[in-house]
Enzyme design. Structure first.
Site, mmCIF file in Angstrom:
data_model
loop_
_atom_site.group_PDB
_atom_site.id
_atom_site.type_symbol
_atom_site.label_atom_id
_atom_site.label_comp_id
_atom_site.label_asym_id
_atom_site.label_seq_id
_atom_site.Cartn_x
_atom_site.Cartn_y
_atom_site.Cartn_z
ATOM 1 N N CYS A 1 8.496 -0.296 -23.307
ATOM 2 C CA CYS A 1 7.779 0.138 -22.106
ATOM 3 C C CYS A 1 7.949 -1.014 -21.186
ATOM 4 O O CYS A 1 6.762 -0.651 -20.017
ATOM 5 C CB CYS A 1 6.457 -0.459 -23.083
ATOM 6 S SG CYS A 1 6.185 -2.187 -22.842
ATOM 7 N N HIS B 1 1.036 -0.815 0.231
ATOM 8 C CA HIS B 1 0.153 0.132 0.114
ATOM 9 C C HIS B 1 1.501 1.337 0.220
ATOM 10 O O HIS B 1 0.391 1.953 -0.808
ATOM 11 C CB HIS B 1 -1.101 -0.079 1.116
ATOM 12 C CG HIS B 1 -1.959 1.075 0.891
ATOM 13 N ND1 HIS B 1 -3.589 0.726 0.212
ATOM 14 C CD2 HIS B 1 -1.301 2.654 1.471
ATOM 15 C CE1 HIS B 1 -3.996 2.372 0.663
ATOM 16 N NE2 HIS B 1 -3.274 2.798 0.917
HETATM 17 C C1 PEP Z 1 6.658 -6.226 -18.726
HETATM 18 O O1 PEP Z 1 6.628 -7.927 -18.846
HETATM 19 O O2 PEP Z 1 7.851 -5.503 -19.024
HETATM 20 C C2 PEP Z 1 5.018 -4.834 -18.937
HETATM 21 C C3 PEP Z 1 5.487 -4.276 -19.415
HETATM 22 O O3 PEP Z 1 4.176 -6.030 -18.921
HETATM 23 P P1 PEP Z 1 4.118 -6.398 -17.403
HETATM 24 O O4 PEP Z 1 4.516 -5.222 -16.660
HETATM 25 O O5 PEP Z 1 2.495 -5.515 -17.500
HETATM 26 O O6 PEP Z 1 4.153 -7.758 -17.459
#
Ligand code: PEP
Ligand code: MG
Length: 555
Positions: free
Chosen positions: A482, A184
């Site tokens: 990402c 949290h």
């Molecule tokens: C990752 O694995 O880096 C990603 C962006 O997806 P998630 O964190 O949602 O698994």
């Protein structure tokens, strides 16, 4: 000077005097009172009304939703039924302490049994009871103290009620001994941009009044820092502040090379904040976050509405939507029903969708409909793609629904190693460094005991990123990042040097990354990438990049 390690949340750094959270009071003993019943009743009444008055005045000071919560707590404290329960125990010769403790505990059990909204209020009763007991004992109430000056709050962990009322002008940073990156405290810190290091096992060693530097980027708390360390921390904090107030320009390197800066989002309601922070679009919309609590697959209409809301927030902008990524740390009841020994290596991501192709088709239908109603540039991608065959399967299916830009996430070493062949069939690749690191290092990303391996600076991970970057450049296809790695400003530069053309991150990280990219040219980013690749491990890669960066001119 001593360094304590934990898990840093965000990239901030702060310094100040420690104030420890007051620990919960022990339960009183049930011993007969030496006072008269009237005396005990007067004590109990006074303590309860004082606490109710304090809660009300704190609420007035906080305003908004917190005021409602605290006014409700004040009313509970003075609830006549509860008072009757206290009185009944006092009449039996109990102390005010025991009567309050026992009556509140009984009331708590009743609320819990009712469940629902009232059940959720049960924990509030503990807080009120603790406050009344503290008043009776003449000691400060447990919870976040108010020393009258800014401080670094050190606690075991923070209860939701504590966090709701944190005075962000006073709390310079949070340090907790319990809790991991999803606790949290961590969630609150991330949301509010508070500097925090959680899971600092030795935090008990920090004493009220001691000066500490809390470095979230490094996950380190330094007690009794040297003047030099304090000055460096102050400089970094100032740099972050100026990054925060810098103009919201599109992402670019010092030589003008554009690097698209995008947001990672989990719900459409977060779009406005991303736009306000200068996100040029969305690089990862985690659709599974919308349905984590659903026991049944969402309907097309339900999905279309969410996607439409998201796309409408980014007219003319790129929005990359990921198909439901179910399994392992994010199980969805309607996609993952079988027990698996190793869910991270099981039927997850695209594999799970393929096993329930109707759900995948419904999602593509909803996306195509939302796309037709809005003006964003919708890109779709599949999670956890491991093979060329899976790439062909997904991109062909997406095109069947008229979705013009279809790509894959590279999160499995296999698809990174064959990136040239994968990208021959996809319009783009987006590297999920969280999973790519987990699978490259064979270290569960949820497991604290192996968190040392979960470091995207590791040259083995970077080498895989280079494979994808080079394949993208050769084929003229965009390669985004990402995972969390894109939110680390120094690593972001390295990733660009390895061939990333866009970076997607939590919106709160955009300012730092934008500012850091502007300090390096593409040639420099490539040299930094080479230095990282040449290292033996993650720590040496970081150090090599920092050393080399120091020799570059200021732009
Ligand atoms: C990752 O694995 O880096 C990603 C962006 O997806 P998630 O964190 O949602 O698994
Ligand atoms: Mg992933």
């Amino acid at each position: 000077m001593t360094e304590l390690r934990g898990v840093g949340i965000g990239l901030g750094v702060a310094q100040g005097p420690v104030v420890r959270m007051t620990e919960a009071l022990p339960a009183p003993e049930n011993t007969p009172s030496a006072r008269s019943v009237d005396e005990e009743r007067a004590r109990a009444r006074e303590a309860v009304s004082a606490v109710a008055a304090e809660l009300t005045s704190r609420g007035e000071a906080a305003g908004g939703a917190a005021q409602e919560v605290l006014e409700a707590q004040a009313m509970i404290a003075e609830d006549p039924t509860l008072q009757d329960e206290v009185d009944a125990r006092l009449d039996g010769g109990s102390t005010a302490e025991w009567a309050v403790h026992d009556a509140f505990a009984g009331f708590r059990a009743t609320l819990e049994a009712v469940g629902g909204y009232l059940g959720e209020r049960a924990a509030d009763l503990d807080d009120i009871a603790q406050r009344v007991l503290a008043r009776l004992h003449g000691v400060p109430a447990p919870g976040v103290p108010d020393p009258g000056h800014p401080f670094v709050l050190v606690a075991r962990d923070l209860a939701p009620a504590d966090t709701a009322l944190l005075d962000l002008d006073r709390v310079l940073a949070l340090v907790t001994s319990d809790g991991g990156p999803t606790s949290h405290t961590a969630i609150l810190a991330r949301e509010k941009g508070i500097v925090a290091v959680v899971g600092v096992v030795d935090a008990a060693a920090l004493a009220t009044g001691q000066t500490v530097v809390v470095d979230a980027a490094a996950g380190v708390v330094t007690s009794d820092p040297t003047d030099d360390e304090r000055a460096r921390a102050a400089q970094r904090a100032a740099d972050r502040l100026s990054a925060d107030t810098a103009p919201l320009t599109p992402g670019a390197l010092a030589d003008g090379t554009p690097i698209v800066l995008l947001a990672n989002l989990g719900k459409p309601a977060d779009a406005a904040d991303a736009v306000a922070r200068g996100a040029e679009g969305v690089g990862l919309f985690r659709t599974e976050f919308l349905f984590l609590a659903s026991s049944q697959a969402p309907t097309i209409a339900q999905q279309r509405e969410s996607y439409r809301e998201l796309l409408a927030a980014f007219p003319g902008r790129k929005v990359v939507v990921r198909m439901l990524d179910a399994g392992a740390d994010k199980p969805l009841a309607f996609l993952n029903d079988a027990h698996e020994e190793n869910p991270a290596l099981g039927l997850r991501g695209l594999r799970a969708l393929r096993a329930s192709e109707d759900i995948l088709r419904e999602q593509l239908t909803a996306l195509a409909e939302a796309d037709a109603e809005t003006d964003a540039d919708l890109w779709v991608m599949a999670p956890m793609v491991a093979t060329v065959e899976e790439t062909r399967y997904f991109t062909a299916l997406a095109r069947e629904y008229g979705l013009k830009t279809a790509g894959v996430m590279v999160e499995v070493p296999a698809s990174a190693l064959l990136a040239d062949r994968v990208l021959a069939h996809a319009d783009f690749a987006s590297i999920g460094t969280n999973d790519l690191t987990q699978y490259t290092m064979a270290a569960d990303r949820m497991l604290g005991s192996v968190s040392g391996f979960q470091d995207p600076w590791h040259p083995a991970v970077l080498r895989l990123v280079r494979e994808v970057g080079s394949a993208g450049a050769a084929l003229g296809k965009p390669v985004g990042i990402c995972g969390e790695a894109a939110a680390d400003p120094q690593l972001a530069v390295v990733l660009v040097g390895l061939g990333a053309t866009s970076l997607s991150m939590a919106p709160s990280a955009l300012a730092d990354v934008r500012a850091t990219l502007l300090t390096r040219t593409l040639d420099e980013a490539r040299l930094l990438a080479d230095a990282a690749l040449a290292a033996d491990d993650a720590a040496s890669a970081r150090a090599a990049v920092a050393r080399l960066a120091d020799t570059f001119p200021q732009h």
